[in-house]
Design a protein around this motif. Structure first.
Motif, PDB file in Angstrom:
ATOM      1  N   SER A 136       0.899  -1.222   0.085  1.00 22.73           N
ATOM      2  CA  SER A 136       0.060  -0.002  -0.008  1.00 22.73           C
ATOM      3  C   SER A 136       0.903   1.142   0.228  1.00 22.73           C
ATOM      4  O   SER A 136       2.195   1.190   0.484  1.00 22.73           O
ATOM      5  CB  SER A 136      -0.861  -0.105   1.143  1.00 22.73           C
ATOM      6  OG  SER A 136      -0.194   0.414   2.389  1.00 22.73           O
ATOM      7  N   ASP A 137       0.200   2.318  -0.462  1.00 22.52           N
ATOM      8  CA  ASP A 137       1.038   3.495  -0.617  1.00 22.52           C
ATOM      9  C   ASP A 137       1.378   3.966   0.634  1.00 22.52           C
ATOM     10  O   ASP A 137       2.342   4.586   1.241  1.00 22.52           O
ATOM     11  CB  ASP A 137       0.160   4.828  -1.352  1.00 22.52           C
ATOM     12  CG  ASP A 137       0.158   4.568  -2.517  1.00 22.52           C
ATOM     13  OD1 ASP A 137       0.797   3.459  -3.335  1.00 22.52           O
ATOM     14  OD2 ASP A 137      -0.333   5.243  -3.435  1.00 22.52           O
ATOM     15  N   GLU A 138       0.532   3.935   1.841  1.00 25.48           N
ATOM     16  CA  GLU A 138       0.570   4.139   3.285  1.00 25.48           C
ATOM     17  C   GLU A 138       2.039   3.364   3.796  1.00 25.48           C
ATOM     18  O   GLU A 138       2.600   4.071   4.412  1.00 25.48           O
ATOM     19  CB  GLU A 138      -0.640   3.799   3.997  1.00 25.48           C
ATOM     20  CG  GLU A 138      -1.730   4.700   3.791  1.00 25.48           C
ATOM     21  CD  GLU A 138      -2.620   4.272   2.557  1.00 25.48           C
ATOM     22  OE1 GLU A 138      -2.393   3.074   1.984  1.00 25.48           O
ATOM     23  OE2 GLU A 138      -3.285   5.068   2.067  1.00 25.48           O
ATOM     24  N   LEU A 141       5.046   4.959   2.169  1.00 24.61           N
ATOM     25  CA  LEU A 141       5.364   6.051   2.847  1.00 24.61           C
ATOM     26  C   LEU A 141       5.851   6.199   4.224  1.00 24.61           C
ATOM     27  O   LEU A 141       6.768   6.891   4.495  1.00 24.61           O
ATOM     28  CB  LEU A 141       3.959   7.122   2.858  1.00 24.61           C
ATOM     29  CG  LEU A 141       3.647   7.816   1.617  1.00 24.61           C
ATOM     30  CD1 LEU A 141       2.303   8.229   1.491  1.00 24.61           C
ATOM     31  CD2 LEU A 141       4.659   8.614   0.884  1.00 24.61           C
ATOM     32  N   GLU A 142       5.339   5.095   4.824  1.00 28.05           N
ATOM     33  CA  GLU A 142       5.884   4.972   6.182  1.00 28.05           C
ATOM     34  C   GLU A 142       7.402   4.534   6.270  1.00 28.05           C
ATOM     35  O   GLU A 142       8.330   4.931   7.238  1.00 28.05           O
ATOM     36  CB  GLU A 142       5.047   3.902   7.062  1.00 28.05           C
ATOM     37  CG  GLU A 142       5.453   3.583   8.375  1.00 28.05           C
ATOM     38  CD  GLU A 142       4.458   2.367   9.081  1.00 28.05           C
ATOM     39  OE1 GLU A 142       5.204   1.627   9.622  1.00 28.05           O
ATOM     40  OE2 GLU A 142       3.228   2.553   8.833  1.00 28.05           O
ATOM     41  N   THR A 185       7.170  12.759   3.433  1.00 31.75           N
ATOM     42  CA  THR A 185       6.696  11.284   3.308  1.00 31.75           C
ATOM     43  C   THR A 185       5.782  11.027   4.492  1.00 31.75           C
ATOM     44  O   THR A 185       5.142  10.037   4.745  1.00 31.75           O
ATOM     45  CB  THR A 185       7.716  10.235   3.280  1.00 31.75           C
ATOM     46  OG1 THR A 185       8.716  10.829   4.467  1.00 31.75           O
ATOM     47  CG2 THR A 185       8.721  10.571   2.102  1.00 31.75           C
ATOM     48  N   ASP A 186       5.673  12.145   5.748  1.00 28.47           N
ATOM     49  CA  ASP A 186       4.733  11.595   6.445  1.00 28.47           C
ATOM     50  C   ASP A 186       3.444  11.675   5.868  1.00 28.47           C
ATOM     51  O   ASP A 186       2.828  12.425   5.012  1.00 28.47           O
ATOM     52  CB  ASP A 186       4.745  12.828   7.434  1.00 28.47           C
ATOM     53  CG  ASP A 186       3.816  12.725   8.998  1.00 28.47           C
ATOM     54  OD1 ASP A 186       4.020  11.461   9.021  1.00 28.47           O
ATOM     55  OD2 ASP A 186       3.681  13.521   9.233  1.00 28.47           O
ATOM     56  N   LYS A 187       2.547  10.703   6.242  1.00 29.44           N
ATOM     57  CA  LYS A 187       1.380  10.424   5.579  1.00 29.44           C
ATOM     58  C   LYS A 187       0.457  11.634   5.055  1.00 29.44           C
ATOM     59  O   LYS A 187      -0.243  11.589   4.251  1.00 29.44           O
ATOM     60  CB  LYS A 187       0.469   9.403   6.492  1.00 29.44           C
ATOM     61  CG  LYS A 187       1.107   7.913   6.596  1.00 29.44           C
ATOM     62  CD  LYS A 187       0.507   7.009   7.659  1.00 29.44           C
ATOM     63  CE  LYS A 187       1.530   5.642   7.743  1.00 29.44           C
ATOM     64  NZ  LYS A 187       0.643   4.990   8.794  1.00 29.44           N
ATOM     65  N   LEU A 191      -0.284  12.262   0.771  1.00 33.09           N
ATOM     66  CA  LEU A 191      -1.736  11.891   0.412  1.00 33.09           C
ATOM     67  C   LEU A 191      -2.841  12.899   0.048  1.00 33.09           C
ATOM     68  O   LEU A 191      -2.729  13.883   0.864  1.00 33.09           O
ATOM     69  CB  LEU A 191      -2.171  10.569   1.202  1.00 33.09           C
ATOM     70  CG  LEU A 191      -1.305   9.435   1.339  1.00 33.09           C
ATOM     71  CD1 LEU A 191      -1.906   8.355   2.113  1.00 33.09           C
ATOM     72  CD2 LEU A 191      -1.213   8.907  -0.084  1.00 33.09           C
TER      73      LEU A 191
END
Length: 191
Positions: A136-138, A141-142, A185-187, A191
Protein backbone atom coordinates in the motif's frame (compact mmCIF):
# COMPACT_ATOMS: atom_id res chain seq x y z
CA UNK A 1 16.13 34.69 -14.04
CA UNK A 2 19.74 34.84 -12.93
CA UNK A 3 21.63 31.59 -13.15
CA UNK A 4 22.47 30.14 -9.77
CA UNK A 5 24.99 27.50 -8.84
CA UNK A 6 24.32 25.12 -5.99
CA UNK A 7 27.55 24.98 -4.01
CA UNK A 8 26.55 21.59 -2.58
CA UNK A 9 26.09 19.63 -5.83
CA UNK A 10 27.62 22.06 -8.34
CA UNK A 11 24.59 22.09 -10.62
CA UNK A 12 23.47 25.21 -12.45
CA UNK A 13 19.88 26.31 -11.83
CA UNK A 14 18.27 28.23 -14.67
CA UNK A 15 14.91 29.00 -16.25
CA UNK A 16 14.75 25.55 -17.87
CA UNK A 17 15.34 23.39 -14.78
CA UNK A 18 14.32 25.40 -11.70
CA UNK A 19 11.26 23.19 -11.15
CA UNK A 20 12.94 19.83 -11.80
CA UNK A 21 11.99 17.29 -9.11
CA UNK A 22 9.28 19.68 -7.87
CA UNK A 23 7.31 16.74 -6.50
CA UNK A 24 10.18 16.07 -4.07
CA UNK A 25 9.67 19.34 -2.20
CA UNK A 26 6.96 20.72 0.07
CA UNK A 27 7.13 24.17 -1.49
CA UNK A 28 7.88 24.65 -5.16
CA UNK A 29 10.44 26.93 -6.72
CA UNK A 30 9.11 29.75 -8.87
CA UNK A 31 11.07 31.30 -11.70
CA UNK A 32 11.54 34.50 -9.69
CA UNK A 33 11.96 32.81 -6.29
CA UNK A 34 14.30 29.82 -6.06
CA UNK A 35 14.28 28.38 -2.54
CA UNK A 36 15.92 25.00 -3.13
CA UNK A 37 18.29 23.32 -5.51
CA UNK A 38 16.08 21.20 -7.77
CA UNK A 39 18.81 18.55 -8.01
CA UNK A 40 19.98 17.95 -4.43
CA UNK A 41 17.44 19.97 -2.41
CA UNK A 42 19.94 22.28 -0.68
CA UNK A 43 18.22 25.40 0.55
CA UNK A 44 18.64 28.98 -0.60
CA UNK A 45 21.76 29.71 1.47
CA UNK A 46 23.68 27.24 -0.74
CA UNK A 47 22.55 28.78 -4.03
CA UNK A 48 24.98 31.41 -5.29
CA UNK A 49 24.89 33.55 -8.40
CA UNK A 50 28.12 32.80 -10.23
CA UNK A 51 29.16 30.42 -7.46
CA UNK A 52 30.99 27.13 -7.71
CA UNK A 53 30.72 23.81 -5.94
CA UNK A 54 32.43 23.35 -2.60
CA UNK A 55 35.88 21.91 -3.21
CA UNK A 56 37.19 18.95 -1.29
CA UNK A 57 40.69 18.73 -2.61
CA UNK A 58 42.49 15.43 -2.53
CA UNK A 59 40.40 12.63 -1.05
CA UNK A 60 43.71 10.92 -0.29
CA UNK A 61 44.20 13.50 2.44
CA UNK A 62 41.04 12.46 4.25
CA UNK A 63 41.66 10.24 7.25
CA UNK A 64 40.44 6.64 7.15
CA UNK A 65 37.56 7.35 9.54
CA UNK A 66 36.22 10.15 7.35
CA UNK A 67 36.57 8.02 4.20
CA UNK A 68 34.64 5.22 5.89
CA UNK A 69 31.89 7.66 6.90
CA UNK A 70 31.69 9.01 3.34
CA UNK A 71 31.64 5.46 1.92
CA UNK A 72 28.71 4.59 4.19
CA UNK A 73 26.97 7.82 3.19
CA UNK A 74 27.25 6.81 -0.48
CA UNK A 75 25.70 3.44 0.35
CA UNK A 76 22.96 5.02 2.47
CA UNK A 77 21.92 7.39 -0.32
CA UNK A 78 22.08 4.75 -3.07
CA UNK A 79 20.09 2.34 -0.90
CA UNK A 80 17.44 5.03 -0.40
CA UNK A 81 17.51 6.00 -4.08
CA UNK A 82 16.98 2.36 -5.04
CA UNK A 83 14.08 2.11 -2.58
CA UNK A 84 12.37 5.17 -4.05
CA UNK A 85 12.92 3.97 -7.60
CA UNK A 86 11.24 0.65 -6.81
CA UNK A 87 8.55 2.27 -4.64
CA UNK A 88 7.61 4.54 -7.56
CA UNK A 89 6.76 1.42 -9.55
CA UNK A 90 4.79 -0.21 -6.72
CA UNK A 91 2.85 2.87 -5.58
CA UNK A 92 -0.75 3.04 -6.69
CA UNK A 93 -1.47 6.77 -6.45
CA UNK A 94 0.01 8.81 -9.31
CA UNK A 95 1.02 11.67 -7.01
CA UNK A 96 2.86 9.28 -4.69
CA UNK A 97 4.61 7.70 -7.71
CA UNK A 98 5.86 11.12 -8.80
CA UNK A 99 7.05 12.00 -5.30
CA UNK A 100 9.03 8.75 -5.13
CA UNK A 101 10.52 9.31 -8.60
CA UNK A 102 11.72 12.78 -7.59
CA UNK A 103 13.07 11.54 -4.25
CA UNK A 104 14.96 8.79 -6.05
CA UNK A 105 16.74 11.32 -8.26
CA UNK A 106 17.53 13.56 -5.27
CA UNK A 107 18.95 10.67 -3.23
CA UNK A 108 21.11 9.54 -6.14
CA UNK A 109 22.43 13.11 -6.38
CA UNK A 110 23.36 12.93 -2.69
CA UNK A 111 25.28 9.72 -3.42
CA UNK A 112 27.04 11.48 -6.30
CA UNK A 113 28.09 14.30 -3.95
CA UNK A 114 29.55 11.80 -1.48
CA UNK A 115 31.33 9.91 -4.25
CA UNK A 116 32.96 13.17 -5.29
CA UNK A 117 34.02 13.91 -1.71
CA UNK A 118 35.53 10.45 -1.24
CA UNK A 119 37.04 10.27 -4.71
CA UNK A 120 35.05 7.11 -5.42
CA UNK A 121 34.57 6.31 -9.10
CA UNK A 122 32.17 3.39 -8.95
CA UNK A 123 28.83 2.81 -7.28
CA UNK A 124 28.86 0.14 -4.60
CA UNK A 125 26.96 -3.04 -5.38
CA UNK A 126 24.22 -3.34 -2.82
CA UNK A 127 22.04 -6.32 -2.05
CA UNK A 128 18.87 -6.38 -4.15
CA UNK A 129 15.84 -5.81 -1.95
CA UNK A 130 12.30 -7.05 -2.53
CA UNK A 131 9.75 -4.42 -1.60
CA UNK A 132 6.69 -6.21 -3.00
CA UNK A 133 5.43 -6.95 0.53
CA UNK A 134 4.79 -3.21 0.93
CA UNK A 135 1.42 -3.44 -0.74
CA UNK A 136 0.00 0.00 0.00
CA UNK A 137 1.06 3.58 -0.51
CA UNK A 138 0.68 4.17 3.23
CA UNK A 139 3.21 1.44 4.04
CA UNK A 140 5.61 2.73 1.37
CA UNK A 141 5.35 6.25 2.80
CA UNK A 142 5.92 4.93 6.31
CA UNK A 143 9.04 3.08 5.15
CA UNK A 144 10.23 6.20 3.31
CA UNK A 145 9.78 8.32 6.43
CA UNK A 146 11.84 5.83 8.48
CA UNK A 147 14.63 5.96 5.89
CA UNK A 148 14.67 9.76 5.96
CA UNK A 149 14.82 9.81 9.76
CA UNK A 150 17.75 7.40 9.62
CA UNK A 151 19.54 9.65 7.12
CA UNK A 152 19.09 12.71 9.36
CA UNK A 153 20.41 10.74 12.34
CA UNK A 154 23.40 9.60 10.26
CA UNK A 155 24.35 13.12 9.18
CA UNK A 156 23.89 14.55 12.65
CA UNK A 157 25.90 11.78 14.31
CA UNK A 158 28.84 11.91 11.92
CA UNK A 159 29.03 15.66 11.41
CA UNK A 160 30.55 15.77 14.89
CA UNK A 161 33.11 13.10 13.90
CA UNK A 162 34.41 14.51 10.61
CA UNK A 163 36.83 17.39 10.93
CA UNK A 164 36.71 18.85 7.43
CA UNK A 165 34.56 22.00 7.56
CA UNK A 166 33.36 21.54 3.98
CA UNK A 167 32.13 18.02 4.71
CA UNK A 168 30.41 19.31 7.84
CA UNK A 169 28.70 21.93 5.67
CA UNK A 170 27.56 19.29 3.18
CA UNK A 171 26.23 17.09 5.99
CA UNK A 172 24.31 20.05 7.41
CA UNK A 173 22.80 20.89 4.01
CA UNK A 174 21.82 17.31 3.25
CA UNK A 175 20.42 16.76 6.74
CA UNK A 176 18.09 19.72 6.18
CA UNK A 177 16.98 18.18 2.86
CA UNK A 178 16.27 14.85 4.55
CA UNK A 179 14.29 16.65 7.27
CA UNK A 180 12.04 18.08 4.57
CA UNK A 181 11.69 14.58 3.13
CA UNK A 182 10.48 13.40 6.55
CA UNK A 183 7.70 15.98 6.37
CA UNK A 184 6.93 15.10 2.76
CA UNK A 185 6.69 11.37 3.39
CA UNK A 186 4.71 11.73 6.58
CA UNK A 187 1.32 10.28 5.64
CA UNK A 188 -0.62 13.54 5.82
CA UNK A 189 1.62 15.55 3.49
CA UNK A 190 1.70 13.40 0.37
CA UNK A 191 -1.72 11.77 0.22
Amino acid sequence: MNKLICVVCGMEINDKNYDFNKEGFITSNHIDNIDTCPFCGANKEYLVQGGKAIEFGDSGKLDSTTLKIIDHAVKLEIFNGDFYKKASKIAKDEKVKKVFEALSRIEYMHARIHKKIGGFTEDPVLREMDYSKYNSDEILLEMACKREKHAVEYYEKYSSVVEDKNIKSIFKALSMVEEEHIQLTDKGQTL
